[in-house]
Design a protein around this motif. Structure first.
Motif, PDB file in Angstrom:
ATOM      1  N   CYS A  46       0.827  -1.206   0.000  1.00  0.00           N
ATOM      2  CA  CYS A  46       0.000   0.000   0.000  1.00  0.00           C
ATOM      3  C   CYS A  46       0.860   1.255   0.000  1.00  0.00           C
ATOM      4  CB  CYS A  46      -0.889   0.041   1.248  1.00  0.00           C
ATOM      5  SG  CYS A  46      -1.987  -1.369   1.430  1.00  0.00           S
ATOM      6  N   TRP A  47       0.499   2.182  -0.874  1.00  0.00           N
ATOM      7  CA  TRP A  47       1.096   3.511  -0.906  1.00  0.00           C
ATOM      8  C   TRP A  47       0.044   4.468  -0.359  1.00  0.00           C
ATOM      9  CZ3 TRP A  47       2.318  -0.298  -4.195  1.00  0.00           C
ATOM     10  CH2 TRP A  47       3.657  -0.465  -4.577  1.00  0.00           C
ATOM     11  N   LEU A  48       0.364   5.153   0.715  1.00  0.00           N
ATOM     12  CA  LEU A  48      -0.582   6.082   1.329  1.00  0.00           C
ATOM     13  C   LEU A  48      -0.796   7.322   0.467  1.00  0.00           C
ATOM     14  CD1 LEU A  48       0.714   6.028   5.016  1.00  0.00           C
ATOM     15  CD2 LEU A  48      -1.305   4.862   4.098  1.00  0.00           C
ATOM     16  N   LYS A  49      -1.989   7.870   0.562  1.00  0.00           N
ATOM     17  CA  LYS A  49      -2.255   9.158  -0.090  1.00  0.00           C
ATOM     18  C   LYS A  49      -1.359  10.223   0.537  1.00  0.00           C
ATOM     19  CE  LYS A  49      -7.040   8.094  -1.268  1.00  0.00           C
ATOM     20  NZ  LYS A  49      -8.457   8.345  -0.974  1.00  0.00           N
ATOM     21  N   ARG A  54       2.635   8.288   9.746  1.00  0.00           N
ATOM     22  CA  ARG A  54       2.729   7.187  10.717  1.00  0.00           C
ATOM     23  C   ARG A  54       1.360   6.780  11.260  1.00  0.00           C
ATOM     24  NH1 ARG A  54       6.351   4.443  12.624  1.00  0.00           N
ATOM     25  NH2 ARG A  54       8.065   5.758  11.990  1.00  0.00           N
ATOM     26  N   GLU A  55       0.511   7.746  11.546  1.00  0.00           N
ATOM     27  CA  GLU A  55      -0.830   7.442  12.079  1.00  0.00           C
ATOM     28  C   GLU A  55      -1.628   6.620  11.073  1.00  0.00           C
ATOM     29  OE1 GLU A  55      -5.043   9.650  13.060  1.00  0.00           O
ATOM     30  OE2 GLU A  55      -3.207  10.856  13.218  1.00  0.00           O
ATOM     31  N   HIS A  56      -1.543   6.977   9.803  1.00  0.00           N
ATOM     32  CA  HIS A  56      -2.276   6.242   8.776  1.00  0.00           C
ATOM     33  C   HIS A  56      -1.713   4.830   8.602  1.00  0.00           C
ATOM     34  CE1 HIS A  56      -3.891  10.160   6.742  1.00  0.00           C
ATOM     35  NE2 HIS A  56      -4.295  10.015   8.002  1.00  0.00           N
ATOM     36  N   ARG A  57      -0.390   4.706   8.657  1.00  0.00           N
ATOM     37  CA  ARG A  57       0.216   3.360   8.582  1.00  0.00           C
ATOM     38  C   ARG A  57      -0.279   2.491   9.730  1.00  0.00           C
ATOM     39  NH1 ARG A  57       6.503   4.648   7.391  1.00  0.00           N
ATOM     40  NH2 ARG A  57       6.036   6.169   8.980  1.00  0.00           N
ATOM     41  N   ASN A  58      -0.277   3.052  10.934  1.00  0.00           N
ATOM     42  CA  ASN A  58      -0.714   2.291  12.108  1.00  0.00           C
ATOM     43  C   ASN A  58      -2.188   1.901  12.005  1.00  0.00           C
ATOM     44  OD1 ASN A  58       1.821   2.326  13.265  1.00  0.00           O
ATOM     45  ND2 ASN A  58       1.405   4.144  14.503  1.00  0.00           N
ATOM     46  N   ARG A  59      -3.022   2.791  11.502  1.00  0.00           N
ATOM     47  CA  ARG A  59      -4.445   2.464  11.340  1.00  0.00           C
ATOM     48  C   ARG A  59      -4.632   1.298  10.380  1.00  0.00           C
ATOM     49  NH1 ARG A  59      -8.005   7.337   9.820  1.00  0.00           N
ATOM     50  NH2 ARG A  59      -9.561   5.675   9.820  1.00  0.00           N
ATOM     51  N   ILE A  60      -3.879   1.310   9.303  1.00  0.00           N
ATOM     52  CA  ILE A  60      -3.979   0.220   8.328  1.00  0.00           C
ATOM     53  C   ILE A  60      -3.514  -1.095   8.954  1.00  0.00           C
ATOM     54  CG2 ILE A  60      -3.003  -0.691   6.176  1.00  0.00           C
ATOM     55  CD1 ILE A  60      -3.066   2.252   5.160  1.00  0.00           C
ATOM     56  N   MET A  61      -2.378  -1.070   9.635  1.00  0.00           N
ATOM     57  CA  MET A  61      -1.855  -2.300  10.236  1.00  0.00           C
ATOM     58  C   MET A  61      -2.806  -2.827  11.314  1.00  0.00           C
ATOM     59  SD  MET A  61       2.296  -1.836  10.187  1.00  0.00           S
ATOM     60  CE  MET A  61       2.366  -0.254  11.011  1.00  0.00           C
ATOM     61  N   ALA A 119     -12.778  -3.162   6.627  1.00  0.00           N
ATOM     62  CA  ALA A 119     -11.438  -2.552   6.639  1.00  0.00           C
ATOM     63  C   ALA A 119     -11.161  -1.857   5.317  1.00  0.00           C
ATOM     64  CB  ALA A 119     -10.379  -3.618   6.925  1.00  0.00           C
ATOM     65  N   LYS A 120     -11.546  -2.497   4.237  1.00  0.00           N
ATOM     66  CA  LYS A 120     -11.341  -1.914   2.904  1.00  0.00           C
ATOM     67  C   LYS A 120     -12.102  -0.597   2.772  1.00  0.00           C
ATOM     68  CE  LYS A 120     -12.295  -3.043  -1.930  1.00  0.00           C
ATOM     69  NZ  LYS A 120     -12.820  -4.099  -2.819  1.00  0.00           N
ATOM     70  N   LYS A 121     -13.378  -0.609   3.159  1.00  0.00           N
ATOM     71  CA  LYS A 121     -14.231   0.566   2.999  1.00  0.00           C
ATOM     72  C   LYS A 121     -13.865   1.695   3.958  1.00  0.00           C
ATOM     73  CE  LYS A 121     -19.073   1.988   3.227  1.00  0.00           C
ATOM     74  NZ  LYS A 121     -20.432   1.558   3.559  1.00  0.00           N
ATOM     75  N   GLU A 122     -13.628   1.353   5.238  1.00  0.00           N
ATOM     76  CA  GLU A 122     -13.464   2.385   6.264  1.00  0.00           C
ATOM     77  C   GLU A 122     -12.020   2.841   6.474  1.00  0.00           C
ATOM     78  OE1 GLU A 122     -15.357   1.032   9.854  1.00  0.00           O
ATOM     79  OE2 GLU A 122     -17.323   0.850   8.869  1.00  0.00           O
ATOM     80  N   VAL A 123     -11.054   2.003   6.115  1.00  0.00           N
ATOM     81  CA  VAL A 123      -9.652   2.353   6.381  1.00  0.00           C
ATOM     82  C   VAL A 123      -8.828   2.424   5.093  1.00  0.00           C
ATOM     83  CG1 VAL A 123      -7.560   1.735   7.654  1.00  0.00           C
ATOM     84  CG2 VAL A 123      -9.805   1.323   8.680  1.00  0.00           C
ATOM     85  N   LEU A 124      -8.823   1.345   4.333  1.00  0.00           N
ATOM     86  CA  LEU A 124      -7.943   1.289   3.167  1.00  0.00           C
ATOM     87  C   LEU A 124      -8.305   2.309   2.084  1.00  0.00           C
ATOM     88  CD1 LEU A 124      -7.487  -2.567   2.922  1.00  0.00           C
ATOM     89  CD2 LEU A 124      -5.877  -0.898   3.826  1.00  0.00           C
ATOM     90  N   LEU A 125      -9.545   2.316   1.636  1.00  0.00           N
ATOM     91  CA  LEU A 125      -9.918   3.229   0.557  1.00  0.00           C
ATOM     92  C   LEU A 125      -9.714   4.705   0.927  1.00  0.00           C
ATOM     93  CD1 LEU A 125     -13.032   1.442  -1.003  1.00  0.00           C
ATOM     94  CD2 LEU A 125     -10.710   1.594  -1.919  1.00  0.00           C
ATOM     95  N   GLY A 129      -3.610   5.434  -1.653  1.00  0.00           N
ATOM     96  CA  GLY A 129      -3.679   5.950  -3.010  1.00  0.00           C
ATOM     97  C   GLY A 129      -3.404   4.901  -4.063  1.00  0.00           C
ATOM     98  N   LYS A 130      -2.584   3.907  -3.721  1.00  0.00           N
ATOM     99  CA  LYS A 130      -2.214   2.858  -4.674  1.00  0.00           C
ATOM    100  C   LYS A 130      -2.036   1.553  -3.919  1.00  0.00           C
ATOM    101  CE  LYS A 130       1.627   1.386  -7.618  1.00  0.00           C
ATOM    102  NZ  LYS A 130       2.989   1.701  -8.078  1.00  0.00           N
ATOM    103  N   VAL A 131      -2.473   0.466  -4.536  1.00  0.00           N
ATOM    104  CA  VAL A 131      -2.328  -0.872  -3.963  1.00  0.00           C
ATOM    105  C   VAL A 131      -1.776  -1.789  -5.039  1.00  0.00           C
ATOM    106  CG1 VAL A 131      -3.537  -2.863  -2.981  1.00  0.00           C
ATOM    107  CG2 VAL A 131      -4.261  -0.566  -2.376  1.00  0.00           C
TER     108      VAL A 131
END
Length: 146
Positions: A46-49, A54-61, A119-125, A129-131
């Motif tokens: 995953c490439w973050l928008k 760091r907060e977004h990485r942690n939320r995804i993990m 997780a896909k709908k509420e966190v990942l999308l 930005g890229k998967v």
């Protein structure tokens, strides 16, 4: 000088010997998954928008850790990229995910499961930005006899 080199070499051999004997005992957290049995590995990068957030990485993990609760999921591992100076290494992504399942049917059930969909709908999308996804099956490896 020769004694020092011999001592250093002997010390190195001892350390390598200890390491290699203990290395064969490492399970890497997959004691319940025999390596010789074919499994399907679902790798997600995953490439973050907001790259590097760091907060977004942690939320995804954290969201991905919940995938352990999905029936048929044998293993989940998440982590941040390891930067490398080697040109062959792709290190521009932010978060990596590994999910191990039994086969293609189990992968389909995992992908359709409400925990994954949430997780896909509420966190990942919202955050990614890229998967990039790679799915592969390990092949049964023959046991070599001495």
């Amino acid at each position: 000088m020769i004694k020092t080199r011999t001592f250093l070499f002997a010390s190195l051999l001892f350390q390598v010997g200890c390491f290699s004997s203990s290395f064969s005992d490492l399970s890497l957290g997959i004691k319940d998954i025999p390596v010789s049995e074919p499994k399907l590995h679902h790798l997600v990068f995953c490439w973050l928008k907001d790259s590097g957030n760091r907060e977004h990485r942690n939320r995804i993990m954290q969201a991905c850790e919940k995938f352990r609760k999905i029936p048929g999921v044998l293993r989940v591992a998440t982590g941040e990229v390891v930067l490398s100076a080697r040109p062959i290494v792709e290190d521009s992504y932010d978060v990596g995910l590994l999910v191990v399942v039994e086969d293609e049917e189990a992968l389909r059930k995992y992908l359709d499961h409400p925990i994954h969909q949430k997780a896909k709908k509420e966190v990942l999308l919202p955050l990614v930005g890229k998967v990039l996804v790679y799915d592969f099956k390990n092949q049964e490896t023959p046991v070599l006899k001495d």
